[in-house]
Design a protein around this motif. Structure first.
Motif, PDB file in Angstrom:
ATOM      1  N   LYS A  41       0.875  -1.112  -0.043  1.00  0.00           N
ATOM      2  CA  LYS A  41       0.116   0.014  -0.211  1.00  0.00           C
ATOM      3  C   LYS A  41       0.935   1.303   0.047  1.00  0.00           C
ATOM      4  O   LYS A  41       1.853   1.078   0.695  1.00  0.00           O
ATOM      5  CB  LYS A  41      -0.932  -0.073   1.232  1.00  0.00           C
ATOM      6  CG  LYS A  41      -2.225   1.117   1.169  1.00  0.00           C
ATOM      7  CD  LYS A  41      -2.965   0.859   2.172  1.00  0.00           C
ATOM      8  CE  LYS A  41      -4.022   1.834   2.268  1.00  0.00           C
ATOM      9  NZ  LYS A  41      -4.991   1.687   3.423  1.00  0.00           N
ATOM     10  N   GLU A  42       0.336   2.121  -0.692  1.00  0.00           N
ATOM     11  CA  GLU A  42       1.182   3.403  -0.822  1.00  0.00           C
ATOM     12  C   GLU A  42       1.484   4.076   0.298  1.00  0.00           C
ATOM     13  O   GLU A  42       2.752   4.505   0.750  1.00  0.00           O
ATOM     14  CB  GLU A  42       0.250   4.518  -1.924  1.00  0.00           C
ATOM     15  CG  GLU A  42       1.112   5.835  -2.177  1.00  0.00           C
ATOM     16  CD  GLU A  42       2.349   5.535  -3.052  1.00  0.00           C
ATOM     17  OE1 GLU A  42       3.040   6.513  -3.290  1.00  0.00           O
ATOM     18  OE2 GLU A  42       2.306   4.550  -3.658  1.00  0.00           O
ATOM     19  N   SER A  43       0.488   4.284   1.540  1.00  0.00           N
ATOM     20  CA  SER A  43       0.960   4.961   2.841  1.00  0.00           C
ATOM     21  C   SER A  43       1.978   4.062   3.330  1.00  0.00           C
ATOM     22  O   SER A  43       2.909   4.537   4.307  1.00  0.00           O
ATOM     23  CB  SER A  43      -0.305   4.991   3.592  1.00  0.00           C
ATOM     24  OG  SER A  43      -0.987   3.692   3.751  1.00  0.00           O
ATOM     25  N   ILE A  46       5.450   4.761   2.168  1.00  0.00           N
ATOM     26  CA  ILE A  46       5.924   6.183   2.679  1.00  0.00           C
ATOM     27  C   ILE A  46       6.119   6.070   4.119  1.00  0.00           C
ATOM     28  O   ILE A  46       7.215   6.760   4.583  1.00  0.00           O
ATOM     29  CB  ILE A  46       4.637   7.423   2.423  1.00  0.00           C
ATOM     30  CG1 ILE A  46       4.341   7.642   1.123  1.00  0.00           C
ATOM     31  CG2 ILE A  46       5.135   8.416   2.935  1.00  0.00           C
ATOM     32  CD1 ILE A  46       3.327   8.558   0.653  1.00  0.00           C
ATOM     33  N   THR A  47       5.686   5.331   4.887  1.00  0.00           N
ATOM     34  CA  THR A  47       5.918   5.092   6.052  1.00  0.00           C
ATOM     35  C   THR A  47       6.971   4.213   6.562  1.00  0.00           C
ATOM     36  O   THR A  47       7.978   4.669   7.352  1.00  0.00           O
ATOM     37  CB  THR A  47       4.708   4.758   7.010  1.00  0.00           C
ATOM     38  OG1 THR A  47       3.513   5.685   6.672  1.00  0.00           O
ATOM     39  CG2 THR A  47       5.083   4.703   8.638  1.00  0.00           C
ATOM     40  N   THR A 257      -4.663   9.851  -3.332  1.00  0.00           N
ATOM     41  CA  THR A 257      -4.317   8.496  -2.948  1.00  0.00           C
ATOM     42  C   THR A 257      -3.838   7.662  -4.369  1.00  0.00           C
ATOM     43  O   THR A 257      -3.906   6.312  -4.211  1.00  0.00           O
ATOM     44  CB  THR A 257      -5.870   7.726  -2.762  1.00  0.00           C
ATOM     45  OG1 THR A 257      -6.828   7.872  -3.807  1.00  0.00           O
ATOM     46  CG2 THR A 257      -6.216   8.224  -1.390  1.00  0.00           C
TER      47      THR A 257
END
Length: 297
Positions: A41-43, A46-47, A257
């Motif tokens: 997942k993209e988030s 990033i995290t 998103t």
């Protein structure tokens, strides 16, 4: 003495196996990160950054590409078509030029070799090439623009096959064929090419990879998306996503998103997947063709 030698040889074999195993793991690790990143997942990317196992599994990148299935499929067909046609045409021209250069009975072989060597040392540059292809040959927005410039002929490949013809096929074989009434064309088709399968397979791999990964020809000579190959089309998708995400006036929740990082990984995976499938099929010819074709007497 023999026992010590065998023990030493066995130790070297184990050490070489361990070293090669470690190198293989190091080489495959980026590919594992690529695959995992495309399913993350993209988030989470990033995290947590890139991890060998997805922190949060997601198919968002592939869903986005699936929405453009018809366009991506067309780009794939363009790339496959240009790769197959370009590779076959390149092999035909390369083998045809290399054969007379390898024949001692052809008196102009040195002149041909000079012109081949010359192209390795000098070229006209990008601007004269662009003017020639666009103003004289008018190849803009045609499939010829994806096949002919820069990729169709390689002096290195010509010399590779020439050396193979010269060093690996006995001259007596040519002479016996001529005594039996075979023409030069028949010798080339029936004897030279079948015996040169290892080096021809190697050159075919080099050429096919060059065509598959090529994007500069389309950048220079193509403006119609109908002629975009997979590399150029995927680059266009990335630029569109970056534009949408950077255009603050048009940003909404849907745009925010968009899977920017994960789709990069998915795009790269789609680009290299066919190469990963084809390479093992020709690997057995690769080393033999390179070693024999590169030797010069």
């Amino acid at each position: 003495m023999t026992a010590k030698r065998n023990k030493r040889s066995g130790g070297l074999t184990v050490a070489a196996t361990v070293i090669l195993g470690l190198l293989t793991v190091i080489t495959l690790f980026p590919v594992l990160l690529l695959i995992a990143g495309s399913f993350t997942k993209e988030s989470a990317l990033i995290t947590y950054g890139y991890t060998p196992i997805p922190k949060e599994f997601s198919l968002d990148a592939y869903r986005y590409l699936a929405q453009k299935f018809s366009s991506v499929g067309r780009a794939y067909l363009v790339t496959i078509g240009t790769t197959v046609a370009g590779t076959l045409l390149s092999l035909l021209l390369t083998c045809s030029i290399a054969y007379p250069m390898a024949r001692s009975t052809f008196k102009y072989r040195n002149a041909m070799a000079f012109f081949v060597y010359f192209t390795m040392l000098f070229n006209g540059g990008i601007v004269p090439a662009y003017i020639m292809w666009t103003k004289i040959f008018h190849i803009q927005n045609t499939y010829a623009a994806l096949i002919v410039p820069n990729l169709l002929m390689s002096a290195f490949n010509v010399l590779l096959i020439r050396n193979y013809y010269r060093n690996s096929i006995p001259p007596a074989l040519y002479e016996s064929a001529m005594l039996d009434g075979a023409s030069e064309f028949k010798i080339f088709v029936k004897i030279a090419c079948p015996l040169a399968v290892p080096v021809i397979s190697t050159v075919a791999l080099f050429t096919a990879l060059a065509y598959w990964n090529s994007w500069t020809n389309a950048m220079y000579y193509v403006t119609d998306p109908e002629y975009f190959g997979i590399q150029n089309y995927l680059m266009r998708i990335m630029k569109n996503i970056e534009f949408l995400r950077s255009n603050t006036e048009a940003v909404d929740e849907t745009v925010i998103t968009l899977p920017g990082q994960s789709i990069r990984m998915a795009i790269a995976l789609i680009g290299i997947l066919p190469v990963m499938v084809v390479y093992p099929l020709v690997q057995k010819y690769f080393i033999k063709g390179i070693v024999i074709g590169a030797v010069k007497e």
